[in-house]
Motif scaffolding. Structure first.
Motif, short mmCIF file in Angstrom:
data_model
loop_
_atom_site.label_atom_id
_atom_site.label_comp_id
_atom_site.label_asym_id
_atom_site.label_seq_id
_atom_site.Cartn_x
_atom_site.Cartn_y
_atom_site.Cartn_z
N SER A 1 0.81 -1.23 0.00
CA SER A 1 0.00 0.00 0.00
C SER A 1 0.84 1.28 0.00
N LEU B 1 -12.49 -2.57 -2.26
CA LEU B 1 -12.38 -1.32 -1.51
C LEU B 1 -10.93 -1.01 -1.17
N GLN B 2 -10.14 -2.07 -0.98
CA GLN B 2 -8.71 -1.84 -0.74
C GLN B 2 -8.05 -1.22 -1.97
N LEU C 1 -9.55 0.56 -4.18
CA LEU C 1 -10.07 1.92 -4.32
C LEU C 1 -9.47 2.88 -3.29
N TYR C 2 -9.41 2.43 -2.04
CA TYR C 2 -9.11 3.39 -0.96
C TYR C 2 -8.00 2.98 -0.01
N GLU D 1 -5.19 10.97 0.04
CA GLU D 1 -6.15 10.78 -1.04
C GLU D 1 -5.37 10.30 -2.25
N CYS D 2 -5.63 9.10 -2.66
CA CYS D 2 -4.65 8.37 -3.47
C CYS D 2 -5.32 7.57 -4.58
N PRO D 3 -5.89 8.25 -5.57
CA PRO D 3 -6.68 7.53 -6.57
C PRO D 3 -5.82 6.77 -7.59
N TYR E 1 -6.72 13.45 -8.74
CA TYR E 1 -8.06 12.84 -8.84
C TYR E 1 -8.66 13.07 -10.23
N TYR F 1 -19.82 1.35 -3.27
CA TYR F 1 -19.20 2.35 -4.14
C TYR F 1 -20.26 3.00 -5.03
#
Lengths: 615, 345
Positions: free
Chosen positions: A322, A359-360, A362-363, A368-370, A491, A578
């Motif tokens: 991550s 979800l992992q 995605l987020y 904030e890490c798109p 983003y 989502y």
């Protein structure tokens, strides 16, 4: 075939499952059965179902290894319930009987049903004798004894001879499907080139099994499965993990960027690493790192240096990666992260499939890490999934996830072989030497993509890193307004990918009562269920999402065309969460299964029918 | 054709100015890092590579701000991962001269795993390990190289851990190059950085560095004017190991290991002293030299080990070339159509 005593019936599709102790060679005969069906022109999908242990305890449910194959005219998944089960011992029968259709043919090794094995499997009485299998076409064959007899002339020791009983069983299957043994014999010749004694023993065992099936009374019907109705072209059988590896090789060739994979072995993703390691001749540089973190970090270094950089993993490994993925987002470098999902959390169910890392992806990072997220839908689709993920990562200078799962990664199906030249072009934004306008974070105004300036290039020396950078200049900046600007740019850059994506398509009615929304490896089962319901005249449609971040531009509109929406997932509702967050104006039903198993067509049909009936 | 894997040479002479970045150097005044930066900027133009072929990679910590202050391609990574990132850079493009700037926290603690594995693989990278025995950027916690008993903000009663000796770790990981310098001796630093570049394989250069704010005087025993001559020995290949204010002390190899002797005492002459062989393949004596420390020994500076072994990046290229020569699969189309395939008409 005409001289056979049995009548052959034509069947549009057949589901077969081979089950036994891990070590009984079920994966081997499953694969051989699959390849033969493919050569016979059948469409197919298969799914290996094996325990996390290499050799589980002998004769226990925990040690059962299975291989399911679905062959037919047109198949979309490895199938729900089986027409034929080959069970090598009591435990494997006990564990798999629930997957047998009513009246299914069950072939068992009578020799394996001794008192001890029956008790160990948890049966209280011998199922072959207590009439509990009355509803099935039960074939009790002394496979072990017959195999040993067949190999008598080779003077093998008992254990070695016994090992060939899987081939005896496979020989019976060849008879059942009216196949010629030559296909298997060719395979033996290739596979056991260096062990000629195995060619002889396997041939003898198979031939004996075939002959036995021809004489035994219990096999009264054999199958003729019609050839597939496929588009013209050249085909092969391919597993999802191999298709993933090959998709990246194609993307590397087409983009001109050399391939680098930094990875660490993890089930069920390791095969991608092993496959790419074979293809150094295509320039693939494959680095088996000391850990998951080094895998992704070496890939980031390689990306900085100009490679098409990949890292492959499964859930636990993704957790470890991550922080580094955040670094790739911050430095705006192309990186493809492949997550072959498995049951979690933690070590979870290593060999079982789940869709629970969405979800992992995605987020699951600090800040904030798109990232861009693409999901493949079937084994052969992993090829284009990988190709597109590589294209998007490089052309948009953004880390991109390819989500697959253990089910499609390890399953295989027919693959129509493309020509690399026919694949979409890939044009990475590589900066020209001595570009006077080059600035590390100067962006294309339309796509917000920065240039890829490769070390070694004259006139482009620059620094990137994990600290926030000033837009355009790339200098380290702690300026508050700049941080907000950069956060928004990162983003928006991802959201602008939607400009290049095709619109989301729908299978079935273009508007109406019920829309089924799904993503990833559940495509086959859901598509089959929808097809059947459409044929029954139900007002239903299916939208299967490939692009998850960003979503296709028409998503919002499309969801509004149906009275009801249901989102079936192999998790407790991640994509639906989502969607609820993104388009809160709609009401979403969900259908969730978290058992490490794929969906069954029948359970999906039940779930959809239930919603259809609701007022 | 075998590809030439050496780093491209520069066609124009370069100077220190070619490597000075336009960024403000934000280390504390008096920090040893300034001297290291200056030494490296002196070394780069002398090496003779094109300036575009240098790449400096770092992790996190004071040392890791380094890439911003040299005008090369640079990558400021995350904590502990510089060696892994640099490995990817070098394998991806073996034509680059890759340098890692890292510290005792970055490479001995959080990045320890990557440190030992890059060394074990012998990737051709130069690692500058700034060792100030403290976490500076987080304001003064003990590090894996802090001596036992060190009183720091996280060890108010003194540390109760045995410190790593980076040289020992390098030898244990089958390192092929280890050198040691001090920030107070820029000339020696420049020399060993140049030696590190010349070495094919992972070169670890440990630089004993002072942290003026949080660990002032940590290397005082070695660097102070009064003590340094007796507590330092600068190793030179092929020369006997002599040190001391009066050049009258030496290192001898005895039955049970190294010993400090005085020339002229007990009949000992220069001939009896150990002669440094940095190129020896066997790391036995190199390990003993790396472990020497006051009060019983002087600390060894200079190049301690520089042994020739194949590098990982060369072997990668070799395997690729060999595979290319021995395959019928030359393109992805070949691969897609290999094995069992069939036509549907």
């Amino acid at each position: 075939m005409t001289q056979k005593k049995n009548k052959a019936v034509t069947k549009e599709d057949v589901v077969v499952k081979f089950v036994g102790d891990s070590g009984d060679g079920m994966q081997l005969i499953g694969n051989l059965f699959t390849d033969t069906a493919a050569l016979e022109g059948n469409d197919l999908a298969n799914f290996p179902d094996y325990p996390a242990e290499i050799r589980g305890p002998h004769n226990t449910i925990a040690g059962v290894s299975g291989f399911q194959v679905h062959i037919g005219k047109k198949v979309y998944s490895s199938g729900d319930l089986c027409d034929v089960i080959v069970a090598m011992n009591p435990a494997s029968l006990k564990a798999n009987l629930k997957w047998a259709k009513k009246g299914a043919t069950i072939i068992t090794d009578l020799d394996a049903f001794d008192q001890k094995a029956i008790e160990k499997s948890g049966y209280t009485s011998n199922p072959l004798e207590d009439n509990s299998l009355q509803g099935y076409n039960l074939i009790k064959a002394p496979l072990t004894t017959l195999t040993k007899d067949a190999l008598k002339e080779l003077n093998l020791d008992g254990k070695t001879a016994e090992k060939s009983r899987n081939m005896f069983a496979l020989g019976m299957m060849y008879y059942l499907f009216n196949w010629k043994l030559d296909i298997a014999f060719d395979f033996f010749a290739k596979k056991f080139k260096k062990k000629p004694e195995l060619i002889t023993s396997n041939k003898l065992a198979m031939q004996a099994g075939y002959n036995y099936a021809d004489t035994v009374e219990a096999i009264s019907v054999t199958y003729l499965v019609p050839a597939a109705t496929l588009d013209k072209g050249r085909y092969r059988n391919i597993s999802g993990n191999v298709a993933t590896a090959w998709g990246f090789l194609a993307a590397s060739e087409r983009s001109g960027r050399p391939l680098f994979l930094g990875s660490y072995p993890i089930t069920p993703a390791t095969e991608i690493l092993m496959e790419l390691a074979k293809h150094k001749s295509l320039g693939a540089k494959v680095f088996q790192a000391e850990d998951e973190i080094a895998g992704v970090c070496s890939a980031i270094g390689a990306s900085f240096a100009g490679s098409l950089a990949l890292t492959t993993t499964s859930g636990p490994g993704l957790s470890l990666k991550s922080e580094a993925i955040g670094l790739a987002v911050m430095t705006e470098l192309p990186l493809v992260i492949v997550d072959v999902q498995r049951g979690g959390p933690s070590t979870g169910l290593p060999t079982k499939s789940e869709q629970s890392d969405l979800l992992q992806a995605l987020y699951g990072r600090n800040g904030e890490c798109p990232c861009i997220i693409v999901a493949a839908q079937s084994p052969s689709d992993c090829f284009m999934g990988a190709y597109e993920a590589a294209k998007l990562a490089m052309e948009h200078m953004t880390p991109t996830f390819l989500l697959t799962d253990g089910y499609i990664g390890q399953g295989s199906e027919l693959f129509r072989i493309p020509k690399v030249a026919d694949l979409p072009s890939i044009k990475p934004p590589v900066a020209e030497p001595n570009d006077p306008d080059y600035k590390p974070f100067k962006r294309d105004p339309k796509t917000l993509v920065r240039k890829w300036a490769l070390p070694g290039t004259e006139g482009l020396r620059h620094r990137v890193g994990g600290l926030e950078k000033e837009n355009i200049s790339g200098n380290v900046s702690m300026n508050p307004e700049n941080h907000q600007l950069m956060t928004e740019l990162r983003y928006n850059k991802v959201m602008k990918v939607a400009d290049t994506l095709p619109e989301q398509t729908v299978h079935g009615n273009k508007e109406g009562e019920l829309l089924v929304v799904s993503w990833g490896g559940t495509y086959g089962a859901i598509h089959t269920a929808i097809e059947e319901l459409l044929q029954e005249g139900k007002d239903i449609a299916h939208a299967h999402f490939r692009y998850i971040m960003p979503l296709p531009k028409n998503t919002e509109k499309l969801l509004g065309k149906y009275k009801k929406i249901i989102v079936p997932e192999l998790n407790s509702g991640q994509f639906v969460k989502y969607l609820r967050m993104t388009f809160p104006q709609y009401r979403y039903h969900q259908y969730n299964k978290i058992q490490g198993l794929p969906f069954n067509v029948s359970e999906l049909k039940d779930a959809f029918n239930k919603i259809l009936k609701e007022k | 054709m075998e590809e030439n894997l050496t780093v491209d040479r520069t066609r124009v002479p370069l100077s220190k100015e070619d490597f000075v970045s336009d960024q403000m150097v934000k280390w504390c005044p008096g920090c040893g890092d300034h001297a290291i930066l200056s030494s490296l900027a002196n070394v780069f133009p002398k090496i003779g590579y094109r300036k575009e072929n240098f790449c400096v990679v770092s992790g996190i910590g004071c040392s890791s701000r380094f890439p911003y202050y040299v005008n090369t391609y640079g990558f400021h990574g995350i904590h502990g991962r510089a060696n892994a990132i640099a490995t990817g850079v070098k394998i991806s493009n073996p034509h680059l001269s890759v340098w890692v700037a890292t510290g005792d926290g970055d490479s001995m603690a959080i990045g320890g795993n990557h440190f030992i594995h890059i060394i074990r693989r012998n990737v051709d990278i130069n690692i500058m390990l700034f060792n100030n025995q403290i976490y500076g950027l987080t304001k003064g916690q003990y590090s894996p190289t802090s001596p036992m008993g060190s009183v720091t903000k996280t060890s108010p009663q003194g540390t109760i851990e045995h410190p790593f000796n980076p040289g020992e770790l390098v030898m244990g990981a089958q390192g092929t190059f280890f050198a040691r310098g001090v920030d107070t001796n820029p000339k020696l630093m420049t020399e060993i950085m140049f030696e590190a570049t010349k070495h094919d394989g992972t070169s670890v250069v440990e630089i004993l560095q002072n942290c003026v704010i949080f660990n002032e005087g940590c290397h005082y025993e070695i660097t102070s004017k009064e003590k340094r001559d007796d507590n330092q020995i600068v190793l030179k290949n092929g020369e006997p190991m002599i040190f001391g204010k009066n050049k009258d002390k030496g290192i001898m190899l005895k039955q049970h290991g190294l010993e400090v002797v005085t020339i002229g005492e007990n009949g000992i002459t220069e001939q009896d002293l150990l002669v440094h062989d940095q190129y020896s393949q066997d790391p036995g004596i190199h390990l003993m030299l790396a472990k020497m420390a006051p009060p019983y020994f002087p600390i060894a500076l200079g190049v301690i080990r520089s042994a020739l072994f194949p590098t990982y990046d060369d072997l990668v290229e070799e395997q690729i070339q060999r595979s290319k020569a021995n395959t019928t699969i030359k393109t992805v189309d070949d691969l897609l159509n290999s094995g069992d395939t069939w036509e549907i008409k």
